[in-house]
Design a protein around this motif. Structure first.
Motif, mmCIF file in Angstrom:
data_model
loop_
_atom_site.group_PDB
_atom_site.id
_atom_site.type_symbol
_atom_site.label_atom_id
_atom_site.label_comp_id
_atom_site.label_asym_id
_atom_site.label_seq_id
_atom_site.Cartn_x
_atom_site.Cartn_y
_atom_site.Cartn_z
ATOM 1 N N ASN A 100 2.626 31.281 -14.260
ATOM 2 C CA ASN A 100 2.377 30.077 -13.466
ATOM 3 C C ASN A 100 1.392 29.125 -14.143
ATOM 4 O O ASN A 100 1.432 27.917 -13.911
ATOM 5 C CB ASN A 100 1.898 30.442 -12.056
ATOM 6 N N LYS A 101 0.536 29.642 -15.024
ATOM 7 C CA LYS A 101 -0.436 28.784 -15.719
ATOM 8 C C LYS A 101 0.176 28.041 -16.909
ATOM 9 O O LYS A 101 -0.294 26.969 -17.271
ATOM 10 C CB LYS A 101 -1.633 29.609 -16.191
ATOM 11 N N PHE A 103 3.556 27.476 -17.024
ATOM 12 C CA PHE A 103 4.839 26.929 -16.578
ATOM 13 C C PHE A 103 4.842 25.402 -16.649
ATOM 14 O O PHE A 103 3.936 24.741 -16.173
ATOM 15 C CB PHE A 103 5.140 27.383 -15.143
#
Length: 114
Positions: A100-101, A103
């Motif tokens: 998620n970091k 993405f």
């Protein structure tokens, strides 16, 4: 004359070329951006065909959970992970850590400001 599939592949490659170093996206995010919400598999086919194209960073495209599902299309398969790690992305057990970091969402990053 190009087929619709070839034209879609070209659009996929245009998006993939915009993914910055040190970032990664998913097949589905690209499909969604291109208006083909259920086209993740077709984006995967485009990526499979792109591994011989030096200007398409196919290593930056993974599945929705950050798994390196396309690694078997690289030669050798470890090359996908090596390329991501060279850009500062941590990979363990064929999965991008803290996906998620890193993405990169084309719907957000390429949004037109009107």
């Amino acid at each position: 004359m190009k087929t619709d599939k070839e034209n879609f592949f070209d659009l996929v490659y245009q998006v993939v070329r915009l993914i910055p170093r040190g970032r990664a996206t998913s097949y589905g995010a690209i499909a969604n951006y291109l208006g083909a919400k259920s086209g993740a598999r077709t984006v995967g086919y485009a990526m499979n065909a792109a591994h011989t194209m030096d200007d398409v960073p196919a290593h930056r495209v993974v599945n929705r959970s950050g798994m390196l599902t396309g690694k078997h299309h690289f030669s050798p398969p470890e090359r996908m992970q090596e390329q991501l790690e060279k850009e500062g992305i941590k990979v363990e057990n064929d999965k991008i850590m803290d996906f998620n970091k890193v993405f990169w969402d084309p719907n957000e990053e390429l949004r037109l400001e009107l």
